[in-house]
Design an enzyme around this catalytic site. Sequence first.
Site, PDB file in Angstrom:
ATOM      1  N   TRP A   9     -64.525  -0.433   8.014  1.00 23.60           N
ATOM      2  CA  TRP A   9     -65.261  -0.084   6.797  1.00 23.60           C
ATOM      3  C   TRP A   9     -66.462   0.814   7.101  1.00 23.60           C
ATOM      4  O   TRP A   9     -67.138   1.256   6.181  1.00 23.60           O
ATOM      5  CB  TRP A   9     -65.709  -1.352   6.057  1.00 23.60           C
ATOM      6  N   HIS A  95     -65.641   3.513  19.406  1.00 19.67           N
ATOM      7  CA  HIS A  95     -65.194   4.421  18.346  1.00 19.67           C
ATOM      8  C   HIS A  95     -65.824   5.793  18.571  1.00 19.67           C
ATOM      9  O   HIS A  95     -66.975   5.900  18.998  1.00 19.67           O
ATOM     10  CB  HIS A  95     -65.587   3.861  16.974  1.00 19.67           C
ATOM     11  N   GLU A 162     -57.116   7.268  18.790  1.00 21.37           N
ATOM     12  CA  GLU A 162     -57.639   7.965  17.624  1.00 21.37           C
ATOM     13  C   GLU A 162     -58.048   9.386  18.004  1.00 21.37           C
ATOM     14  O   GLU A 162     -59.153   9.589  18.539  1.00 21.37           O
ATOM     15  CB  GLU A 162     -58.878   7.237  17.083  1.00 21.37           C
ATOM     16  N   GLY A 168     -60.764  11.016   9.498  1.00 17.68           N
ATOM     17  CA  GLY A 168     -61.386  11.425   8.244  1.00 17.68           C
ATOM     18  C   GLY A 168     -61.076  12.851   7.815  1.00 17.68           C
ATOM     19  O   GLY A 168     -61.670  13.358   6.876  1.00 17.68           O
ATOM     20  N   GLY A 228     -59.609   3.894   8.497  1.00 13.34           N
ATOM     21  CA  GLY A 228     -60.970   4.058   7.997  1.00 13.34           C
ATOM     22  C   GLY A 228     -60.984   4.148   6.486  1.00 13.34           C
ATOM     23  O   GLY A 228     -60.962   3.154   5.773  1.00 13.34           O
ATOM     24  N   GLY A 229     -60.992   5.378   5.964  1.00 14.14           N
ATOM     25  CA  GLY A 229     -61.158   5.608   4.528  1.00 14.14           C
ATOM     26  C   GLY A 229     -60.228   4.788   3.647  1.00 14.14           C
ATOM     27  O   GLY A 229     -60.664   4.218   2.633  1.00 14.14           O
TER      28      GLY A 229
END
Length: 245
Positions: A9, A95, A162, A168, A228-229
Amino acid sequence: MRQLIAGNWKMHTTLAEAAALAAALVAAVRPAPPPCDLLICPPATALAAVAGVLAGGPIALGAQDCHSAAKGAHTGDLSAPMLRDAGAAWVILGHSERRADHGETDALVRTKAVAAAAAGLMPVLCVGESEAVRAAGRAEAVVAAQLAASLPNGFAGAVAYEPVWAIGSGRLPTAAEVAAMHAALRTALVARRGEPGGAVRILYGGSVKPDNAAALLALPEVGGALVGGASLAADSFLAIAQAAK
Ligand code: PEP
């Protein structure tokens, strides 16, 4: 092993929003459990509240970072035992946003992973290449080096591949690129850990959405997704979870 769908989040949600999103997920999975394990990682301010919402249910709770020390004079930081105490069972480490925003190195990520394990937290250890590295044809070598330097001995948790440029951005590596990277990470994990390295779930992360999740999650050695989003709305997160194998 079941795939793991994890929601990051990031720096989103007030306390009330976090509790409401967690409650929506709990209400949805109770009558219709998804074919995968679920993990949500709200901001640290909401961990204890969300832990209360998730209590006794199948959705696991994680934090987004921890300090490498168990306690001490580190203003603004949170230790792994504190996060465990707040109800977290997992913690995202390394991350790319933390590597970029806070200068986190592989060596630091490794010490954090050691601290997490000592506190009983399972790390989701993130690795991934920049766009320039991918363009130079060095993605697999760079990511393998990141993994080697950030993975502690005895690692038990998940690894998340990732690509930094996919986070994103709405852009994705090709299926062949994802499959090749995950195969390389599996080889590295087994070489490093032996048989337990074969059981570490390797998540893909970077612009995972309901419309691309099934194809990504069907690839060999993709053990789930770090989202994520699309994890910020119950509908899209659950649609991704329903696409799991
Ligand atoms: C992430 O935050 O780890 C991530 C993959 O974000 P997004 O799904 O928004 O690309």
